[in-house]
Design an enzyme around this catalytic site. Structure first.
Site, PDB file in Angstrom:
ATOM      1  N   THR A  93      84.905  90.149  67.590  1.00 28.38           N
ATOM      2  CA  THR A  93      85.222  90.107  65.932  1.00 28.38           C
ATOM      3  C   THR A  93      84.345  89.242  65.652  1.00 28.38           C
ATOM      4  OG1 THR A  93      87.355  89.759  65.043  1.00 28.38           O
ATOM      5  CG2 THR A  93      86.994  88.641  67.251  1.00 28.38           C
ATOM      6  N   ASP A  94      84.957  89.312  64.495  1.00 26.98           N
ATOM      7  CA  ASP A  94      84.132  87.829  63.460  1.00 26.98           C
ATOM      8  C   ASP A  94      84.728  86.917  63.620  1.00 26.98           C
ATOM      9  OD1 ASP A  94      85.855  88.535  61.932  1.00 26.98           O
ATOM     10  OD2 ASP A  94      84.966  88.470  60.091  1.00 26.98           O
ATOM     11  N   GLU A  95      86.127  86.987  63.789  1.00 25.87           N
ATOM     12  CA  GLU A  95      86.714  86.013  64.390  1.00 25.87           C
ATOM     13  C   GLU A  95      86.505  84.941  65.613  1.00 25.87           C
ATOM     14  OE1 GLU A  95      90.955  86.448  64.176  1.00 25.87           O
ATOM     15  OE2 GLU A  95      90.864  88.038  62.859  1.00 25.87           O
ATOM     16  N   LYS A 125      89.433  87.230  72.453  1.00 26.62           N
ATOM     17  CA  LYS A 125      88.678  87.663  72.301  1.00 26.62           C
ATOM     18  C   LYS A 125      87.266  86.917  72.174  1.00 26.62           C
ATOM     19  CE  LYS A 125      87.453  91.494  70.758  1.00 26.62           C
ATOM     20  NZ  LYS A 125      87.963  92.888  71.004  1.00 26.62           N
ATOM     21  N   TYR A 143      94.359  84.496  69.612  1.00 25.41           N
ATOM     22  CA  TYR A 143      93.634  86.605  69.489  1.00 25.41           C
ATOM     23  C   TYR A 143      92.777  86.113  69.362  1.00 25.41           C
ATOM     24  CZ  TYR A 143      91.117  90.251  67.179  1.00 25.41           C
ATOM     25  OH  TYR A 143      89.932  91.166  67.313  1.00 25.41           O
TER      26      TYR A 143
HETATM   27  P1  NAD Z   1      93.978  98.456  66.994  1.00 28.29           P
HETATM   28  O1  NAD Z   1      95.195  97.228  67.078  1.00 28.29           O
HETATM   29  O2  NAD Z   1      94.438  99.605  66.388  1.00 28.29           O
HETATM   30  O3  NAD Z   1      93.975  99.654  69.127  1.00 28.29           O
HETATM   31  C1  NAD Z   1      94.042  98.942  69.951  1.00 28.29           C
HETATM   32  C2  NAD Z   1      94.643 100.479  71.149  1.00 28.29           C
HETATM   33  O4  NAD Z   1      94.209  99.878  72.222  1.00 28.29           O
HETATM   34  C3  NAD Z   1      95.460 101.099  71.118  1.00 28.29           C
HETATM   35  O5  NAD Z   1      95.120 102.805  70.826  1.00 28.29           O
HETATM   36  C4  NAD Z   1      96.248 100.426  72.724  1.00 28.29           C
HETATM   37  O6  NAD Z   1      96.781 101.749  72.440  1.00 28.29           O
HETATM   38  C5  NAD Z   1      94.868  99.908  72.744  1.00 28.29           C
HETATM   39  N1  NAD Z   1      95.150  99.179  74.048  1.00 28.29           N
HETATM   40  C6  NAD Z   1      96.050  98.335  74.194  1.00 28.29           C
HETATM   41  N2  NAD Z   1      95.760  97.525  75.619  1.00 28.29           N
HETATM   42  C7  NAD Z   1      95.685  98.354  76.483  1.00 28.29           C
HETATM   43  C8  NAD Z   1      95.379  98.458  77.719  1.00 28.29           C
HETATM   44  N3  NAD Z   1      95.561  97.420  78.570  1.00 28.29           N
HETATM   45  N4  NAD Z   1      94.895  99.479  78.532  1.00 28.29           N
HETATM   46  C9  NAD Z   1      94.106 100.096  77.335  1.00 28.29           C
HETATM   47  N5  NAD Z   1      94.417 100.003  76.091  1.00 28.29           N
HETATM   48  C10 NAD Z   1      94.444  99.577  75.239  1.00 28.29           C
HETATM   49  O7  NAD Z   1      92.838  97.855  67.186  1.00 28.29           O
HETATM   50  P2  NAD Z   1      91.928  97.569  66.351  1.00 28.29           P
HETATM   51  O8  NAD Z   1      92.569  97.556  65.408  1.00 28.29           O
HETATM   52  O9  NAD Z   1      91.384  99.781  65.904  1.00 28.29           O
HETATM   53  O10 NAD Z   1      90.809  97.119  67.080  1.00 28.29           O
HETATM   54  C11 NAD Z   1      89.834  97.652  68.283  1.00 28.29           C
HETATM   55  C12 NAD Z   1      88.887  96.624  68.249  1.00 28.29           C
HETATM   56  O11 NAD Z   1      87.995  95.761  67.682  1.00 28.29           O
HETATM   57  C13 NAD Z   1      89.635  95.120  69.110  1.00 28.29           C
HETATM   58  O12 NAD Z   1      88.360  95.198  70.132  1.00 28.29           O
HETATM   59  C14 NAD Z   1      89.316  93.920  68.086  1.00 28.29           C
HETATM   60  O13 NAD Z   1      89.632  93.189  69.049  1.00 28.29           O
HETATM   61  C15 NAD Z   1      88.435  95.121  67.567  1.00 28.29           C
HETATM   62  N6  NAD Z   1      88.027  94.621  66.242  1.00 28.29           N
HETATM   63  C16 NAD Z   1      88.881  94.937  65.190  1.00 28.29           C
HETATM   64  C17 NAD Z   1      88.364  94.440  63.848  1.00 28.29           C
HETATM   65  C18 NAD Z   1      89.424  94.794  62.700  1.00 28.29           C
HETATM   66  O14 NAD Z   1      89.217  94.890  61.862  1.00 28.29           O
HETATM   67  N7  NAD Z   1      90.008  96.075  63.218  1.00 28.29           N
HETATM   68  C19 NAD Z   1      87.691  94.074  63.433  1.00 28.29           C
HETATM   69  C20 NAD Z   1      86.670  93.586  64.345  1.00 28.29           C
HETATM   70  C21 NAD Z   1      86.986  93.988  65.661  1.00 28.29           C
HETATM   71  O1  DAU Z   2      87.874  89.560  61.054  1.00 24.60           O
HETATM   72  C1  DAU Z   2      88.609  90.422  61.731  1.00 24.60           C
HETATM   73  C2  DAU Z   2      89.464  91.003  62.801  1.00 24.60           C
HETATM   74  O2  DAU Z   2      90.398  91.569  61.104  1.00 24.60           O
HETATM   75  C3  DAU Z   2      89.304  91.489  63.846  1.00 24.60           C
HETATM   76  O3  DAU Z   2      89.239  91.436  64.621  1.00 24.60           O
HETATM   77  C4  DAU Z   2      91.857  91.182  63.688  1.00 24.60           C
HETATM   78  O4  DAU Z   2      91.560  92.700  64.523  1.00 24.60           O
HETATM   79  C5  DAU Z   2      91.706  92.350  62.337  1.00 24.60           C
HETATM   80  O5  DAU Z   2      93.609  92.563  63.044  1.00 24.60           O
HETATM   81  C6  DAU Z   2      92.075  91.380  61.490  1.00 24.60           C
HETATM   82  O6  DAU Z   2      92.212  89.893  61.109  1.00 24.60           O
HETATM   83  P1  DAU Z   2      92.810  89.362  59.812  1.00 24.60           P
HETATM   84  O7  DAU Z   2      94.117  88.529  60.135  1.00 24.60           O
HETATM   85  O8  DAU Z   2      92.110  88.751  59.182  1.00 24.60           O
HETATM   86  O9  DAU Z   2      93.859  90.692  59.637  1.00 24.60           O
HETATM   87  P2  DAU Z   2      94.900  90.666  58.820  1.00 24.60           P
HETATM   88  O10 DAU Z   2      95.256  91.829  58.282  1.00 24.60           O
HETATM   89  O11 DAU Z   2      96.451  90.469  60.155  1.00 24.60           O
HETATM   90  O12 DAU Z   2      94.899  89.622  57.791  1.00 24.60           O
HETATM   91  C7  DAU Z   2      93.942  89.614  56.937  1.00 24.60           C
HETATM   92  C8  DAU Z   2      94.416  88.840  55.246  1.00 24.60           C
HETATM   93  O13 DAU Z   2      95.496  88.526  54.704  1.00 24.60           O
HETATM   94  C9  DAU Z   2      94.711  87.412  56.578  1.00 24.60           C
HETATM   95  O14 DAU Z   2      94.149  86.002  55.630  1.00 24.60           O
HETATM   96  C10 DAU Z   2      96.242  86.602  56.671  1.00 24.60           C
HETATM   97  C11 DAU Z   2      97.081  87.810  55.153  1.00 24.60           C
HETATM   98  N1  DAU Z   2      97.996  88.377  55.205  1.00 24.60           N
HETATM   99  C12 DAU Z   2      97.952  89.220  56.689  1.00 24.60           C
HETATM  100  C13 DAU Z   2      99.209  90.175  56.203  1.00 24.60           C
HETATM  101  C14 DAU Z   2      99.993  90.519  57.256  1.00 24.60           C
HETATM  102  C15 DAU Z   2      99.064  88.261  54.753  1.00 24.60           C
HETATM  103  O15 DAU Z   2      98.903  87.605  53.452  1.00 24.60           O
HETATM  104  N2  DAU Z   2     100.490  88.528  54.557  1.00 24.60           N
HETATM  105  C16 DAU Z   2     100.380  89.009  55.381  1.00 24.60           C
HETATM  106  O16 DAU Z   2     101.733  89.661  55.094  1.00 24.60           O
END
Ligand code: NAD
Ligand code: DAU
Length: 353
Positions: free
Chosen positions: A134-136, A163, A159
């Site tokens: 992730t970019d975080e 990562k 988180y």
């Molecule tokens: P998600 O939470 O939707 O899905 C996570 C999946 O991992 C689920 O299917 C869960 O069952 C599985 N999982 C969790 N713990 C596990 C374990 N111990 N063993 C096996 N499986 C397990 O997550 P997502 O949003 O699809 O993110 C996927 C990946 O991409 C993550 O590594 C996250 O850090 C990264 N990522 C997400 C975003 C985003 O915006 N969602 C952005 C950048 C990177």
């Molecule tokens: O940047 C990549 C990341 O983006 C991934 O690595 C994470 O897995 C993914 O969850 C996401 O993280 P964020 O914290 O940026 O996403 P989230 O959707 O939780 O929140 C987006 C923005 O909105 C953040 O500034 C917090 C705000 N927010 C979020 C929620 C859930 C609110 O204002 N209200 C809310 O209820």
């Protein structure tokens, strides 16, 4: 059938993982894709129901922290590639319960790396451990500037720290054991099958039910949004063309302040639900800010464009409309994932905020 590659995709039942699987199983019938997922609250096999009958797709219910089980799967399938997405992924949950993030994201990644090393060390050719990050990990930007692949790590939530630790472990296995690895760091994804604890699907669900829209702080935090299918395409590109030992940033070049994004969603949904203009916006409620809330993320994805030729394809307003349509047409999906455990999470996270 003799497969060209056997790929383990961890976390394939989650949001991004299911899109990656859908793309790869359809595009590469000669690849065998094994979805390795523990099915936590975020994992949902329904996400894959349109492709789960394809002959090159297999599901294995397994926890990445269980090294013995993962070793068994290596023995059974002889994986030559691992695309590692399994993680605890929600920042707010990491603030409630940091240790579960350390367990899955740090220990789980280490266990998986160990299995790869054990099974591949005699012959690294045609092997790849592809880590999805992730970019975080780069921390928080001020009003200007971008994260590049050279930006120092500065994670600030449990988180992002977990990562970052996993990224460091991946690079440690590369330098110490020559394990063939590649990493990509992506910005915020959006699209179908996104669990409604995250901003966009949570707001869509609340607008639909006329519930308050909880915007943290003043809504001034900025995120760089990318269509999840564009992320899946980037992963396909890096899988095939990425250089071993390299990191690639992936982003949408699409920055939005949370408040502006929520207002845009309200306007799109007023239209889709046939409500008078401005009705849904009245649901916006400013609530207590997230602790340690990173102000701004913005990715410089020029390395990926220049070296591997990937760029985002979809314009944001169009992507948001498609996303809203998907949620409105898949009421059963959203109703099921918001019943039971979700209600308890929602109460803990938002009531009295
Ligand atoms: P998600 O939470 O939707 O899905 C996570 C999946 O991992 C689920 O299917 C869960 O069952 C599985 N999982 C969790 N713990 C596990 C374990 N111990 N063993 C096996 N499986 C397990 O997550 P997502 O949003 O699809 O993110 C996927 C990946 O991409 C993550 O590594 C996250 O850090 C990264 N990522 C997400 C975003 C985003 O915006 N969602 C952005 C950048 C990177
Ligand atoms: O940047 C990549 C990341 O983006 C991934 O690595 C994470 O897995 C993914 O969850 C996401 O993280 P964020 O914290 O940026 O996403 P989230 O959707 O939780 O929140 C987006 C923005 O909105 C953040 O500034 C917090 C705000 N927010 C979020 C929620 C859930 C609110 O204002 N209200 C809310 O209820």
């Amino acid at each position: 059938m003799e497969y060209q590659k056997t790929i383990a995709i961890t976390g394939g039942a989650g949001f991004i993982g299911s899109h990656v699987i859908r793309l790869l199983v359809k595009k590469y019938p000669a690849y065998r894709i094994v979805n390795v997922d523990a099915l936590t609250y975020a994992g949902n096999l329904e996400n894959l129901k349109d492709i789960d009958q394809l002959p090159n797709y297999i599901f294995e219910h397994a926890d990445i922290c269980d090294e013995r089980h993962i070793d068994e799967l290596f023995g059974k399938y002889g994986f030559n590639t691992v695309i590692h997405l399994a993680a605890e992924s929600h920042v707010d949950r990491s603030i409630m319960d940091p240790l579960s993030f350390v367990k899955t994201n740090v220990l789980g990644t280490a266990a998986l790396l160990n299995s790869c090393r054990k099974h591949w060390r005699d012959n690294y050719s045609d092997k790849l451990f592809y880590h999805i990050s992730t970019d975080e990990v780069y921390g928080s930007l001020g009003e200007t500037g971008f994260f590049t692949e050279e930006t120092s790590y500065d994670p600030r939530s449990p988180y992002s720290a977990s990562k970052a630790a996993s990224d460091h472990l991946v690079m440690a296995y590369y330098h110490t054991y020559n394990l063939p690895v590649v990493i990509s760091n992506c910005s915020n994804n959006y699209g179908s099958h996104h669990f409604p604890e995250k901003l966009i699907p949570l707001m869509i669900n609340n607008i639909k039910h006329n519930k308050p829209l909880p915007v943290y702080g003043k809504g001034e935090n900025v995120r760089d949004w990318l269509w999840v299918e564009d992320h899946a395409r980037a992963i396909d590109t890096i899988l095939h063309k990425g250089k071993i030992g390299e990191t690639y940033n992936i982003g949408g070049n699409n920055e939005w302040r949370n408040i502006d994004l929520v207002k845009l969603l309200c306007a799109i949904m007023d239209d889709s639900l046939g409500r008078p203009k401005g009705q849904s916006e009245r649901l916006i409620t400013f609530v207590k800010d997230r602790s340690g809330h990173d102000l701004r993320y913005a990715i410089d994805a020029s390395k990926l464009k220049k070296e591997l030729g990937w760029e985002p394809s979809l314009q944001f307003e169009e992507g948001l409309k498609r996303t809203v349509d998907w949620y409105l047409q898949n009421e059963e999906w959203i109703d099921r994932v918001t019943s039971g455990q979700y209600q308890q999470y929602y109460a803990e996270q938002y009531v009295k905020r």
